[in-house]
Design a protein around this motif. Sequence first.
Motif, PDB file in Angstrom:
ATOM      1  N   ILE A 184       0.832  -1.203   0.000  1.00  0.00           N
ATOM      2  CA  ILE A 184       0.000   0.000   0.000  1.00  0.00           C
ATOM      3  C   ILE A 184       0.858   1.241   0.000  1.00  0.00           C
ATOM      4  N   HIS A 185       0.380   2.207  -0.648  1.00  0.00           N
ATOM      5  CA  HIS A 185       1.038   3.502  -0.554  1.00  0.00           C
ATOM      6  C   HIS A 185       0.028   4.530  -0.125  1.00  0.00           C
ATOM      7  N   GLU A 186       0.506   5.476   0.618  1.00  0.00           N
ATOM      8  CA  GLU A 186      -0.356   6.540   1.068  1.00  0.00           C
ATOM      9  C   GLU A 186      -0.688   7.469  -0.073  1.00  0.00           C
ATOM     10  N   MET A 187      -1.861   8.038  -0.030  1.00  0.00           N
ATOM     11  CA  MET A 187      -2.176   9.115  -0.945  1.00  0.00           C
ATOM     12  C   MET A 187      -1.396  10.337  -0.483  1.00  0.00           C
ATOM     13  N   LEU A 188      -1.078  11.191  -1.414  1.00  0.00           N
ATOM     14  CA  LEU A 188      -0.328  12.389  -1.046  1.00  0.00           C
ATOM     15  C   LEU A 188      -1.310  13.515  -0.779  1.00  0.00           C
ATOM     16  N   TYR A 189      -1.267  14.063   0.406  1.00  0.00           N
ATOM     17  CA  TYR A 189      -2.146  15.173   0.742  1.00  0.00           C
ATOM     18  C   TYR A 189      -1.327  16.404   1.062  1.00  0.00           C
ATOM     19  N   PRO A 190      -1.624  17.507   0.385  1.00  0.00           N
ATOM     20  CA  PRO A 190      -0.941  18.739   0.790  1.00  0.00           C
ATOM     21  C   PRO A 190      -1.443  19.167   2.172  1.00  0.00           C
ATOM     22  N   VAL A 191      -0.650  19.962   2.846  1.00  0.00           N
ATOM     23  CA  VAL A 191      -1.011  20.358   4.200  1.00  0.00           C
ATOM     24  C   VAL A 191      -1.144  21.860   4.275  1.00  0.00           C
ATOM     25  N   ILE A 192      -2.283  22.318   4.698  1.00  0.00           N
ATOM     26  CA  ILE A 192      -2.516  23.767   4.800  1.00  0.00           C
ATOM     27  C   ILE A 192      -1.955  24.287   6.113  1.00  0.00           C
ATOM     28  N   HIS A 193      -1.172  25.298   6.005  1.00  0.00           N
ATOM     29  CA  HIS A 193      -0.583  25.933   7.175  1.00  0.00           C
ATOM     30  C   HIS A 193      -0.917  27.399   7.143  1.00  0.00           C
ATOM     31  N   ILE A 194      -1.358  27.939   8.229  1.00  0.00           N
ATOM     32  CA  ILE A 194      -1.800  29.327   8.229  1.00  0.00           C
ATOM     33  C   ILE A 194      -0.680  30.262   7.763  1.00  0.00           C
ATOM     34  N   GLN A 195       0.566  29.895   8.075  1.00  0.00           N
ATOM     35  CA  GLN A 195       1.646  30.820   7.703  1.00  0.00           C
ATOM     36  C   GLN A 195       1.805  30.941   6.201  1.00  0.00           C
ATOM     37  N   GLN A 196       1.348  29.908   5.452  1.00  0.00           N
ATOM     38  CA  GLN A 196       1.426  30.020   4.006  1.00  0.00           C
ATOM     39  C   GLN A 196       0.640  31.233   3.531  1.00  0.00           C
ATOM     40  N   TYR A 197      -0.416  31.559   4.263  1.00  0.00           N
ATOM     41  CA  TYR A 197      -1.293  32.654   3.826  1.00  0.00           C
ATOM     42  C   TYR A 197      -0.884  33.977   4.415  1.00  0.00           C
ATOM     43  N   PHE A 198       0.201  33.972   5.176  1.00  0.00           N
ATOM     44  CA  PHE A 198       0.729  35.232   5.695  1.00  0.00           C
ATOM     45  C   PHE A 198       2.085  35.542   5.091  1.00  0.00           C
ATOM     46  N   ILE A 199       2.970  34.582   5.240  1.00  0.00           N
ATOM     47  CA  ILE A 199       4.348  34.842   4.842  1.00  0.00           C
ATOM     48  C   ILE A 199       4.463  35.140   3.355  1.00  0.00           C
ATOM     49  N   TYR A 200       3.885  34.277   2.543  1.00  0.00           N
ATOM     50  CA  TYR A 200       4.048  34.465   1.104  1.00  0.00           C
ATOM     51  C   TYR A 200       3.357  35.712   0.584  1.00  0.00           C
ATOM     52  N   PRO A 201       2.102  35.926   0.935  1.00  0.00           N
ATOM     53  CA  PRO A 201       1.462  37.155   0.457  1.00  0.00           C
ATOM     54  C   PRO A 201       2.218  38.416   0.887  1.00  0.00           C
ATOM     55  N   ILE A 202       2.623  38.455   2.128  1.00  0.00           N
ATOM     56  CA  ILE A 202       3.322  39.642   2.605  1.00  0.00           C
ATOM     57  C   ILE A 202       4.635  39.809   1.853  1.00  0.00           C
ATOM     58  N   SER A 203       5.347  38.716   1.656  1.00  0.00           N
ATOM     59  CA  SER A 203       6.607  38.803   0.907  1.00  0.00           C
ATOM     60  C   SER A 203       6.355  39.328  -0.487  1.00  0.00           C
ATOM     61  N   VAL A 204       5.321  38.838  -1.133  1.00  0.00           N
ATOM     62  CA  VAL A 204       5.021  39.289  -2.491  1.00  0.00           C
ATOM     63  C   VAL A 204       4.706  40.769  -2.497  1.00  0.00           C
ATOM     64  N   PHE A 205       3.932  41.187  -1.510  1.00  0.00           N
ATOM     65  CA  PHE A 205       3.565  42.607  -1.432  1.00  0.00           C
ATOM     66  C   PHE A 205       4.804  43.480  -1.269  1.00  0.00           C
ATOM     67  N   VAL A 206       5.594  43.131  -0.293  1.00  0.00           N
ATOM     68  CA  VAL A 206       6.806  43.911  -0.039  1.00  0.00           C
ATOM     69  C   VAL A 206       7.718  43.903  -1.258  1.00  0.00           C
ATOM     70  N   PHE A 207       7.865  42.749  -1.832  1.00  0.00           N
ATOM     71  CA  PHE A 207       8.733  42.589  -2.988  1.00  0.00           C
ATOM     72  C   PHE A 207       8.260  43.458  -4.153  1.00  0.00           C
ATOM     73  N   THR A 208       6.959  43.406  -4.385  1.00  0.00           N
ATOM     74  CA  THR A 208       6.408  44.201  -5.482  1.00  0.00           C
ATOM     75  C   THR A 208       6.670  45.688  -5.280  1.00  0.00           C
ATOM     76  N   LEU A 209       6.472  46.118  -4.054  1.00  0.00           N
ATOM     77  CA  LEU A 209       6.731  47.528  -3.774  1.00  0.00           C
ATOM     78  C   LEU A 209       8.188  47.873  -4.016  1.00  0.00           C
ATOM     79  N   LEU A 210       9.060  47.005  -3.532  1.00  0.00           N
ATOM     80  CA  LEU A 210      10.485  47.264  -3.702  1.00  0.00           C
ATOM     81  C   LEU A 210      10.852  47.341  -5.180  1.00  0.00           C
ATOM     82  N   ILE A 211      10.311  46.399  -5.938  1.00  0.00           N
ATOM     83  CA  ILE A 211      10.600  46.391  -7.366  1.00  0.00           C
ATOM     84  C   ILE A 211      10.046  47.646  -8.024  1.00  0.00           C
TER      85      ILE A 211
END
Lengths: 264, 405, 409
Positions: free
Chosen positions: C361-388
């Motif tokens: 048997i093999h396990e199905m692959l399930y992605p894992v939702i982490h609240i920080q994914q919805y904070f860290i990445y968006p904020i980084s993108v925002f800051v990055f965009t502004l800097l650019i």
Amino acid sequence: MLTKKGGSMKNPLTGFISPLIFGTFLLFSPFPRYQEASQAKDIVAKVDELYRADTSSALVEMDIITPHWQRTLKMNVWSEGKDNTFIRILEPKKEQGIATLRIKNEMWNYLPKTNKVMKIPPSMMMSSWMGSDFTNDDLVKEFTFLESYHFEMITIDNPEKGVLYIKCTPKEGLPIVWGYITVAVQEKDYMPLWQKYYDEKGNLIREMIFKEIKTFGKRDIPTVLELIPKNKEGNKTVLRYLEAQFDLQLERGIFTLRNLRKRL
Amino acid sequence: MLLLKMAFRNIFRQKRRTILTGLSMMVGFVLAVIFIGWSDGAYNNIIKTFTGDRLGHIQIHKKTYLERPSLYKTIDNLSRINEILHQIKEVQSWTPRLFSAGLVSVGEKSAGVQIIGIDPEKETMTTHFDKKVIEGHSFSPSPSHGAIVGKGLAEILDAKIDDEIVIISQAADGSIANDLYTIIGILSSGNDVSDRISFYLHLKDAQELLVLDGRIHEIAVSVDKLSHVSRVTKLIESNLDDPELEVEPWQVFAKSFYQAMQADKQGMWIMLVIIVAIVAVGVLNTVLMSVLERRREYGLLKAVGTKPREIIKLVLLEVTILAVLSILLGTVLGLGANSFLSTHGIKFGQGFTYGGMTFDTMYSEVNTRSLLIPAVTVLLSSTLVSLYPSFKAARTEPAKTMRMQ
Amino acid sequence: MMWFDLKLAWRNILRNKRRTIIAGLAIGVGLAAMIFTDALMIGMKDNMIKSATESFLGEGQIHRQGFRLTQEVEKTINNLEWIVAHLEKEEALERFTLRTATFGMITSPANVSSVMLYGIRPSTEKYLSQIDDVIEKGDYFKGDGEREIVIGSDLAELLEVGIGDRTVITVTQAYSGDLVQEMFRVSGIYRFNVKEMDTGMAFVRLSKAQKMLGIGKDVHEIALKFKDIRFASKKGNLFWAEYRLHDNEAVSWIELMPQLQAMLGMFWISLLVMGIILFGIVAFGIVNTLFMSLYERMFEFGVIRAIGTRPSGVRRLILFEAGALSVLSIALGIIVGFIITLIFVKVGIDYRGIEIAGTSIHEMLYPVIHIQQYFIYPISVFVFTLLIGLYPATVASKMQISGALRKSL
């Protein structure tokens, strides 16, 4: 993750010790006497009695035949009760002097080539009765043939003249792998001729043939035992009793570690 | 032909736009190349570490040895096999092995073991055997009745270097094999379970003990690149042409490990798809913008009589040329990066030790698909995306477009 | 003035829909990809651990100190009652099961082999091992017969036995060293497709094994499964210390399977680098997008300057536009990322069919939702965009008006 090579973990003395011990056990282990009405059980009891002794000493030869090699071993065997056994190999030269001591549940080997005594760990001791043409029923404490089976007289196709046949069926719940065992004995003196071991589906798995009855002291016993597995091509073990003495006075100190190391 | 010249001229005329568009194609391309090179390299790294390091990439046995091991199933024509292996250039090294079971004893303690007879020099070349010996030392080239025990086994037996160890086993001629050896080394292979039962002897000593002169059970082969394994396996098999022998790749004899790695491979595939999608979107984005804003130009072209079909061709040509140029340039960069990473790798933290080796660097890999997949992606996405605006440009009224900003 | 610029910025963004959509999509999709990939990576790591521990080992085990090395039958777990009582109250623990483990021999009429004999409690064992899931013939202790034994398919082949056939198990009894034999009938045959498990293991009921071994109510091993697969490897975890008392040991899969830890380490490093590359691609996409969308409007900015906006005003306007764009894109990215991740969380990624036929048997692959994914990445993108956005903003604020008006890309 890795496959283990080299086959299962058998005690290397498998090839000769186990058939030897089994044979010894068969010949010289003490079975309790039994008063029973049925003729079948009587006969089996008689066969049993053939091999009962409090002490014994014997000179034994064993032929082991496998598809890969053939050997003949010659050894001295002493036994006391069902707990103590001592075996020393005399031939062939390569193994001369190798000795095995068993006291109750402990077992030691002596190897003259390295001059070392090896204690066989309990796990390996079980395995020491494995892998040969014999099963591991030998070494367990409360083993008694008479108590473990139901016995009945039977008739077979093409019976031989002057031969009686008995079917032994194991009682349920006992640690026996066989479906049933059939025994053939001579009518006149109840000497065993052969034993056939079947699995529960009725397949013949192995056969033990008794030959060459001789007299040792006060007993007549078959001195040649041939064990032929039916499910393994080209395997056979033959046990030959060249000399035997029963209920004799044994020297003190046979069943000791010191005796193991004694050079011939 | 004229179109081609025009396409080229247009490209070099608008430097900033060209650079931006081309850059987006190139950077996306290069990063995708590095990504694939890295993930392939990492995958193969892991496999190499856990199989090549101990089991080998390919193994040769007597037929049915793997399913039912037996002392008697031996490989006897070693010299011929040596010759054949020598001739295959992808084979890096190979080593013979002998196996059996036995009982060893040190002082009062005894234990069941797996006897492994090895050729020290070949084994070291193929699986870094000497690096796994953590105490004492490995075998000398010629047999000297030394034994190397696994770490767990040494613990069970309470054994140290220079202790005497007795072994008893059954030889191939049925006789009782027994002999005395001196413990010269203690080994840690990384696999604790096998370290509890491993008892290594010099191959010649083992052959003498088990009366198997000139015979062995296994040949482990190490191959230069993991991607060559299946081809080399078939090659060995056909060159050997011996129905008595079987040649297997690691996917067969290390099946459980292979299954575990399969799981990871699927995960990496998904990531690859994501990367490809992002690169495509990036290219889409810039190409679309740059084509759309030039509608006025195309309107002009139509006004002077260029046929719509030719406008489409022109647009497509420009984009394609740009894509090809970016890919070519990107190939140089991407290949360069991958080559560098495949030889120097990336060092991570303090790493960890496994099987006597310390792992602190991961390597990339240079292969065809790391160039092919990104190239196809960039080309396809840029061509596809420019179709829409090119059609639009070809269809509009010249007057309309020229009035646009 | 700032408020006006903000409004203007928004209006500009929304005015040129096509440009905004294209740019927004690029950034938004990039963000969605980052969120999903992060979830995927965590899921992959969990998956590896799960696959390795779920088949039989468990995420952790408790033994008597030294048992793992020598496997002596006398080395049973100390203070079993106390441990069991505490484990039942343990918050982080999902399930546990008791086992005896001894080396023994199994015989059939045809053959004999050595095995690792496990005494198990089927009702709790089924949560910690997958043997019940890979039963090929017979069943997994369905009845309550004491003489049932479940063995692997390879072992059954070697012994030439099928369902209902007799076998005899021989083990050494504790303390006395006597050999004990019992007859068992094969009631189930499993197939893991892993050689060691299909040849070397045999399972009987816990109570029967305890009787045979003469260890009363003692056991050799407790296998553990936690509610969170990451619990076992968490640093600063006090669980192990709690049960490591009285000469027992409590170890996680990390110590039980150091190879897995090594493999995971290498795997994680490679994933990390891949994640960085992914981020690089997305970052570059943002740069590219922003530059293109801003550069082409140089004429527009020239006009704004011409009508009197100060350089700093232009810069601010551009930055606001960049910010507004990124906010829109981020919103898009978060929504898309979340939806895609959620879909796969529910459905899982199934690659079992691609395996070689008849695998374990093999396990199905399930992605894992982490609240920080919805904070860290968006904020980084925002800051990055502004800097650019600073670069073209500065360029626009500094340029000569006439030059800009003449410029056309």
